[in-house]
Design a protein around this motif. Sequence first.
Motif, mmCIF file in Angstrom:
data_model
loop_
_atom_site.group_PDB
_atom_site.id
_atom_site.type_symbol
_atom_site.label_atom_id
_atom_site.label_comp_id
_atom_site.label_asym_id
_atom_site.label_seq_id
_atom_site.Cartn_x
_atom_site.Cartn_y
_atom_site.Cartn_z
ATOM 1 N N ALA A 11 43.645 37.451 43.384
ATOM 2 C CA ALA A 11 43.702 38.555 42.428
ATOM 3 C C ALA A 11 43.720 39.853 43.211
ATOM 4 C CB ALA A 11 42.509 38.517 41.466
ATOM 5 N N ASP A 14 44.006 45.566 41.348
ATOM 6 C CA ASP A 14 44.077 46.082 39.980
ATOM 7 C C ASP A 14 43.294 45.188 39.020
ATOM 8 O OD1 ASP A 14 45.993 44.027 40.343
ATOM 9 O OD2 ASP A 14 47.117 44.699 38.571
ATOM 10 N N LEU A 15 42.684 44.127 39.552
ATOM 11 C CA LEU A 15 41.927 43.180 38.733
ATOM 12 C C LEU A 15 40.503 43.050 39.279
ATOM 13 C CD1 LEU A 15 44.700 40.456 38.391
ATOM 14 C CD2 LEU A 15 43.873 41.933 36.547
ATOM 15 N N GLU A 18 38.025 41.462 36.823
ATOM 16 C CA GLU A 18 38.275 40.029 36.658
ATOM 17 C C GLU A 18 37.810 39.244 37.889
ATOM 18 O OE1 GLU A 18 40.935 42.151 33.820
ATOM 19 O OE2 GLU A 18 40.352 42.448 35.914
ATOM 20 N N ILE A 61 45.467 35.054 39.456
ATOM 21 C CA ILE A 61 45.438 35.938 38.281
ATOM 22 C C ILE A 61 46.440 37.061 38.489
ATOM 23 C CG2 ILE A 61 43.965 37.243 36.704
ATOM 24 C CD1 ILE A 61 41.545 36.017 38.089
ATOM 25 N N GLY A 63 48.017 40.623 37.085
ATOM 26 C CA GLY A 63 47.817 41.780 36.227
ATOM 27 C C GLY A 63 49.093 42.581 36.094
ATOM 28 N N MET A 64 49.016 43.874 36.396
ATOM 29 C CA MET A 64 50.170 44.753 36.235
ATOM 30 C C MET A 64 51.222 44.533 37.313
ATOM 31 S SD MET A 64 48.294 48.356 35.265
ATOM 32 C CE MET A 64 49.880 49.191 35.201
ATOM 33 N N ARG A 88 47.632 34.849 33.415
ATOM 34 C CA ARG A 88 48.397 36.089 33.255
ATOM 35 C C ARG A 88 47.743 36.961 32.189
ATOM 36 N NH1 ARG A 88 52.948 34.066 31.729
ATOM 37 N NH2 ARG A 88 53.065 34.740 29.565
ATOM 38 N N LYS A 89 47.410 38.195 32.576
ATOM 39 C CA LYS A 89 46.798 39.128 31.636
ATOM 40 C C LYS A 89 47.860 39.671 30.687
ATOM 41 C CE LYS A 89 43.578 43.028 31.582
ATOM 42 N NZ LYS A 89 42.783 43.967 32.436
ATOM 43 N N ILE A 92 49.436 44.397 28.656
ATOM 44 C CA ILE A 92 49.500 45.481 29.647
ATOM 45 C C ILE A 92 50.940 45.620 30.127
ATOM 46 C CG2 ILE A 92 47.117 45.198 30.452
ATOM 47 C CD1 ILE A 92 48.260 43.626 32.852
ATOM 48 N N ARG A 94 53.892 45.809 32.906
ATOM 49 C CA ARG A 94 54.023 45.080 34.155
ATOM 50 C C ARG A 94 55.167 45.667 34.970
ATOM 51 N NH1 ARG A 94 50.974 40.775 33.648
ATOM 52 N NH2 ARG A 94 51.627 40.319 31.516
ATOM 53 N N ASP A 115 43.634 37.929 27.165
ATOM 54 C CA ASP A 115 43.760 39.331 26.786
ATOM 55 C C ASP A 115 42.461 40.112 26.910
ATOM 56 O OD1 ASP A 115 42.372 38.296 24.665
ATOM 57 O OD2 ASP A 115 43.976 38.582 23.196
#
Length: 201
Positions: A11, A14-15, A18, A61, A63-64, A88-89, A92, A94, A115
């Motif tokens: 990860a 940006d996570l 998490e 994981i 994120g963006m 996958r978040k 948001i 990407r 989410d």
Amino acid sequence: MVDIFKLYISAANDLQIERDLLSRSVTEIPVTLGWQINLSPIGEKMVDENLIIDADLHILILGMDIRAPIGFEWYISRRMERKPAFFRKTGIPRTLAAGDFVRSLSHYSNWLTFDNLADLRYQALMHIGQTILDQADYFAIQQKENEKLSTFMKDLDDKQLEQPDGVNGSAGENSVILSRERFTPKGGVLIQAPEDGEQDK
């Protein structure tokens, strides 16, 4: 007998919340296994390929953005013909690179989406718990532990919408957590876990 469950969490920075959440939450799983939790390095630190290769489970994981070193860590798993558990978040924006990464892995059936933090915690703990149950002999999980873990997972189903506590948004750190049942310390100080004292850091 395998006494430590080795978890690698890919990860990017940006996570951070998490990362922190998962590195803390795994110790809720009621087994006598110790835990070795390793996370993607942030900054100038290098990836230790052996930590990924030796992991019992690799969680990735997204994120963006597909930031370094996540793509490289995925490459290491792919080279060893292993498939991480992909999370996958959602909800948001990407980057183009992250979108391309998702599309390149669209043929994998094990993409999981989340989410919010409660959803991530629930799905990750269920996935880790099921991994342990599926390999109960390998991890030397006794019948009593098996039943306790199964009950824990059932309770997770009932409480999956509860927001987790104690997440501070730090980047999370690599850690090794040992259990009193499987490890006899030769020195140092034992720190009792807050709930049942079964695990010591």
